[in-house]
Design a protein around this motif. Structure first.
Motif, PDB file in Angstrom:
ATOM      1  N   LEU A  48       0.839  -1.205   0.000  1.00 58.53           N
ATOM      2  CA  LEU A  48       0.000   0.000   0.000  1.00 58.53           C
ATOM      3  C   LEU A  48       0.866   1.244   0.000  1.00 58.53           C
ATOM      4  CD1 LEU A  48      -2.764   1.434   0.285  1.00 58.53           C
ATOM      5  CD2 LEU A  48      -2.469   1.256   2.773  1.00 58.53           C
ATOM      6  N   ALA A  49       1.907   1.252   0.820  1.00 59.82           N
ATOM      7  CA  ALA A  49       2.792   2.417   0.891  1.00 59.82           C
ATOM      8  C   ALA A  49       3.418   2.711  -0.462  1.00 59.82           C
ATOM      9  CB  ALA A  49       3.874   2.183   1.943  1.00 59.82           C
ATOM     10  N   ALA A  50       3.845   1.664  -1.163  1.00 61.64           N
ATOM     11  CA  ALA A  50       4.447   1.854  -2.477  1.00 61.64           C
ATOM     12  C   ALA A  50       3.453   2.454  -3.458  1.00 61.64           C
ATOM     13  CB  ALA A  50       4.971   0.515  -3.007  1.00 61.64           C
ATOM     14  N   HIS A 249     -11.717 -11.097   4.344  1.00 59.87           N
ATOM     15  CA  HIS A 249     -11.352 -10.263   5.486  1.00 59.87           C
ATOM     16  C   HIS A 249     -10.027  -9.545   5.261  1.00 59.87           C
ATOM     17  CE1 HIS A 249     -11.443  -8.935   9.619  1.00 59.87           C
ATOM     18  NE2 HIS A 249     -10.316  -9.543   9.907  1.00 59.87           N
ATOM     19  N   TRP A 250      -9.111 -10.180   4.513  1.00 60.29           N
ATOM     20  CA  TRP A 250      -7.811  -9.576   4.235  1.00 60.29           C
ATOM     21  C   TRP A 250      -7.835  -9.009   2.817  1.00 60.29           C
ATOM     22  CZ3 TRP A 250      -8.484 -14.067   7.045  1.00 60.29           C
ATOM     23  CH2 TRP A 250      -8.015 -14.035   8.367  1.00 60.29           C
ATOM     24  N   ALA A 251      -8.656  -7.994   2.632  1.00 59.00           N
ATOM     25  CA  ALA A 251      -8.847  -7.420   1.299  1.00 59.00           C
ATOM     26  C   ALA A 251      -7.549  -6.858   0.736  1.00 59.00           C
ATOM     27  CB  ALA A 251      -9.919  -6.332   1.346  1.00 59.00           C
ATOM     28  N   HIS A 252      -6.688  -6.327   1.605  1.00 61.49           N
ATOM     29  CA  HIS A 252      -5.425  -5.745   1.136  1.00 61.49           C
ATOM     30  C   HIS A 252      -4.526  -6.796   0.496  1.00 61.49           C
ATOM     31  CE1 HIS A 252      -4.737  -7.058   5.324  1.00 61.49           C
ATOM     32  NE2 HIS A 252      -3.554  -7.416   4.872  1.00 61.49           N
ATOM     33  N   ASP A 253      -4.691  -8.071   0.871  1.00 61.14           N
ATOM     34  CA  ASP A 253      -3.950  -9.162   0.233  1.00 61.14           C
ATOM     35  C   ASP A 253      -4.695  -9.732  -0.967  1.00 61.14           C
ATOM     36  OD1 ASP A 253      -1.725  -9.145   1.907  1.00 61.14           O
ATOM     37  OD2 ASP A 253      -2.595 -10.572   3.325  1.00 61.14           O
ATOM     38  N   ASP A 254      -6.020  -9.807  -0.868  1.00 63.34           N
ATOM     39  CA  ASP A 254      -6.817 -10.413  -1.934  1.00 63.34           C
ATOM     40  C   ASP A 254      -6.796  -9.581  -3.207  1.00 63.34           C
ATOM     41  OD1 ASP A 254      -7.475 -12.468  -0.198  1.00 63.34           O
ATOM     42  OD2 ASP A 254      -9.369 -11.548   0.426  1.00 63.34           O
ATOM     43  N   ASP A 255      -6.797  -8.263  -3.064  1.00 65.48           N
ATOM     44  CA  ASP A 255      -6.775  -7.361  -4.228  1.00 65.48           C
ATOM     45  C   ASP A 255      -5.950  -6.124  -3.879  1.00 65.48           C
ATOM     46  OD1 ASP A 255      -7.183  -5.879  -6.502  1.00 65.48           O
ATOM     47  OD2 ASP A 255      -9.353  -5.625  -6.226  1.00 65.48           O
ATOM     48  N   PRO A 256      -4.614  -6.255  -3.850  1.00 69.34           N
ATOM     49  CA  PRO A 256      -3.777  -5.117  -3.448  1.00 69.34           C
ATOM     50  C   PRO A 256      -4.009  -3.870  -4.285  1.00 69.34           C
ATOM     51  CG  PRO A 256      -2.485  -7.136  -3.590  1.00 69.34           C
ATOM     52  CD  PRO A 256      -3.823  -7.442  -4.181  1.00 69.34           C
ATOM     53  N   GLY A 258      -6.760  -3.000  -6.101  1.00 64.24           N
ATOM     54  CA  GLY A 258      -8.077  -2.424  -5.837  1.00 64.24           C
ATOM     55  C   GLY A 258      -8.145  -1.763  -4.478  1.00 64.24           C
ATOM     56  N   PHE A 259      -7.523  -2.377  -3.502  1.00 63.97           N
ATOM     57  CA  PHE A 259      -7.477  -1.807  -2.161  1.00 63.97           C
ATOM     58  C   PHE A 259      -6.748  -0.467  -2.182  1.00 63.97           C
ATOM     59  CE2 PHE A 259      -5.244  -1.326   1.935  1.00 63.97           C
ATOM     60  CZ  PHE A 259      -6.307  -1.405   2.828  1.00 63.97           C
ATOM     61  N   ALA A 260      -5.564  -0.438  -2.805  1.00 68.54           N
ATOM     62  CA  ALA A 260      -4.781   0.791  -2.856  1.00 68.54           C
ATOM     63  C   ALA A 260      -5.499   1.877  -3.639  1.00 68.54           C
ATOM     64  CB  ALA A 260      -3.408   0.509  -3.470  1.00 68.54           C
ATOM     65  N   ALA A 261      -6.181   1.501  -4.713  1.00 71.09           N
ATOM     66  CA  ALA A 261      -6.902   2.493  -5.520  1.00 71.09           C
ATOM     67  C   ALA A 261      -8.029   3.129  -4.711  1.00 71.09           C
ATOM     68  CB  ALA A 261      -7.457   1.834  -6.783  1.00 71.09           C
ATOM     69  N   ALA A 262      -8.732   2.327  -3.920  1.00 70.86           N
ATOM     70  CA  ALA A 262      -9.814   2.868  -3.094  1.00 70.86           C
ATOM     71  C   ALA A 262      -9.273   3.816  -2.039  1.00 70.86           C
ATOM     72  CB  ALA A 262     -10.585   1.719  -2.444  1.00 70.86           C
ATOM     73  N   VAL A 263      -8.149   3.447  -1.431  1.00 70.12           N
ATOM     74  CA  VAL A 263      -7.538   4.304  -0.414  1.00 70.12           C
ATOM     75  C   VAL A 263      -7.061   5.608  -1.032  1.00 70.12           C
ATOM     76  CG1 VAL A 263      -5.584   4.521   1.181  1.00 70.12           C
ATOM     77  CG2 VAL A 263      -6.901   2.388   1.098  1.00 70.12           C
ATOM     78  N   ARG A 264      -6.367   5.504  -2.160  1.00 63.90           N
ATOM     79  CA  ARG A 264      -5.842   6.721  -2.800  1.00 63.90           C
ATOM     80  C   ARG A 264      -6.970   7.638  -3.244  1.00 63.90           C
ATOM     81  NH1 ARG A 264      -1.670   9.255  -5.191  1.00 63.90           N
ATOM     82  NH2 ARG A 264      -0.099   7.696  -4.687  1.00 63.90           N
ATOM     83  N   ASP A 265      -8.034   7.089  -3.796  1.00 60.52           N
ATOM     84  CA  ASP A 265      -9.156   7.915  -4.242  1.00 60.52           C
ATOM     85  C   ASP A 265      -9.750   8.688  -3.076  1.00 60.52           C
ATOM     86  OD1 ASP A 265     -11.263   8.634  -6.299  1.00 60.52           O
ATOM     87  OD2 ASP A 265     -12.526   7.645  -4.814  1.00 60.52           O
ATOM     88  N   PHE A 266      -9.897   8.030  -1.939  1.00 57.04           N
ATOM     89  CA  PHE A 266     -10.420   8.703  -0.754  1.00 57.04           C
ATOM     90  C   PHE A 266      -9.465   9.799  -0.275  1.00 57.04           C
ATOM     91  CE2 PHE A 266     -10.321   8.802   3.945  1.00 57.04           C
ATOM     92  CZ  PHE A 266     -11.575   9.329   4.203  1.00 57.04           C
ATOM     93  N   LEU A 267      -8.188   9.454  -0.203  1.00 60.88           N
ATOM     94  CA  LEU A 267      -7.201  10.423   0.297  1.00 60.88           C
ATOM     95  C   LEU A 267      -7.095  11.636  -0.622  1.00 60.88           C
ATOM     96  CD1 LEU A 267      -4.338   8.034   1.482  1.00 60.88           C
ATOM     97  CD2 LEU A 267      -5.934   9.309   2.915  1.00 60.88           C
TER      98      LEU A 267
END
Length: 270
Positions: A48-50, A249-256, A258-267
């Protein structure tokens, strides 16, 4: 950021008289405090950080009793939140974005409720406002029978998976080779006590802050019901819900990605 063969190098902070391990994933961007869930390690947020760099700087904290962080045996919610607040103050940052997975998500929103001066926004992945039966069918994972030591890492995996864990990879992030064989960094009894202390009704804390919030839910999660997450989004103003298809439950592993895109869009919208 310095790295080792195992990933980003750990650092240590003396917080409330105890050493807490963390990983500063570097950069000069807006600080994001990432808080692990039960059995997790700080390095889990490296992908996610990357994806967020350089606009955002992720600092990932190993909560008490996890990884290489110390504990005094107190696994109450108050103790976890006090650690997080003292850690943010130790870093000397202004208000941070508080992001957490599972139990770490509860820590994040409790930090926002109890120390609003320290949190500018919330990102909660799979952390519910209720953590009790019947809302959560199995709020505590019984690890009392898990092995303490095995001859090989493969045998440690085999024995954990024999206890009904389909894939032990997440838990094996905490596995290390000790002088007498392979075992976990966490103490089994500590993890039982910590999970039991998380059982409860945390709605007042979830509703106790007003900063922007993103709820991330794995659409296939067997841990957190979709009905609860939708209630959380409906009842708390200034909250966005993103359900990630094909994720558990571990969405950050299942779809790194998609998870990162959702976080970045919010931020990026803050």
């Amino acid at each position: 950021m310095t790295t080792t063969a195992a990933g980003p190098a750990e650092r240590y902070a003396l917080v409330n008289g105890r050493r807490l391990a963390y990983v500063d994933l570097g950069g000069d961007g807006i600080p994001v405090l990432a808080v692990i869930g039960h059995f997790g390690r700080a390095r889990m947020f490296a992908p996610l950080a990357a994806a967020l760099a350089p606009a955002y700087r992720v600092i990932s904290l190993e909560q008490r009793g996890h990884g290489h962080s110390d504990t005094d045996g107190d696994f109450s919610r108050d103790a976890y939140v006090a650690d997080a607040a003292a850690f943010v103050r130790h870093l000397g940052f202004g208000p941070v974005v508080a992001l957490g997975h599972s139990m770490g998500g509860v820590t994040a929103y409790q930090l926002a409720a109890r120390h609003p001066d320290l949190v500018r926004a919330l990102i909660v992945e799979e952390g519910g406002a209720y953590n009790r039966q019947p809302e959560i069918s199995h709020p505590v994972l019984d690890v009392r029978g898990w092995p303490r030591r095995t001859v090989t890492l493969g045998e440690l995996r085999r024995q954990v998976e024999a206890h009904g864990i389909p894939d032990a990879s997440y838990f094996l992030e905490s596995a290390v080779e000790h002088p007498d064989g392979w075992g976990f960094l966490f103490d089994h009894a500590d993890m039982m006590n910590s999970q039991q202390a998380l059982v409860g009704d945390w709605w007042p804390d979830w509703l106790g802050s007003s900063c922007p919030a993103l709820l991330l839910h794995g659409a296939d999660s067997l841990i957190l019901p979709a009905t609860m997450v939708r209630q959380m989004a409906e009842r708390r103003p200034n909250t966005v819900l993103r359900e990630l298809p094909g994720c558990g439950h571990w969405a950050h592993d299942d779809d790194p990605d998609g998870f990162a895109a959702a976080v970045r869009d919010f931020l990026d919208r803050l």
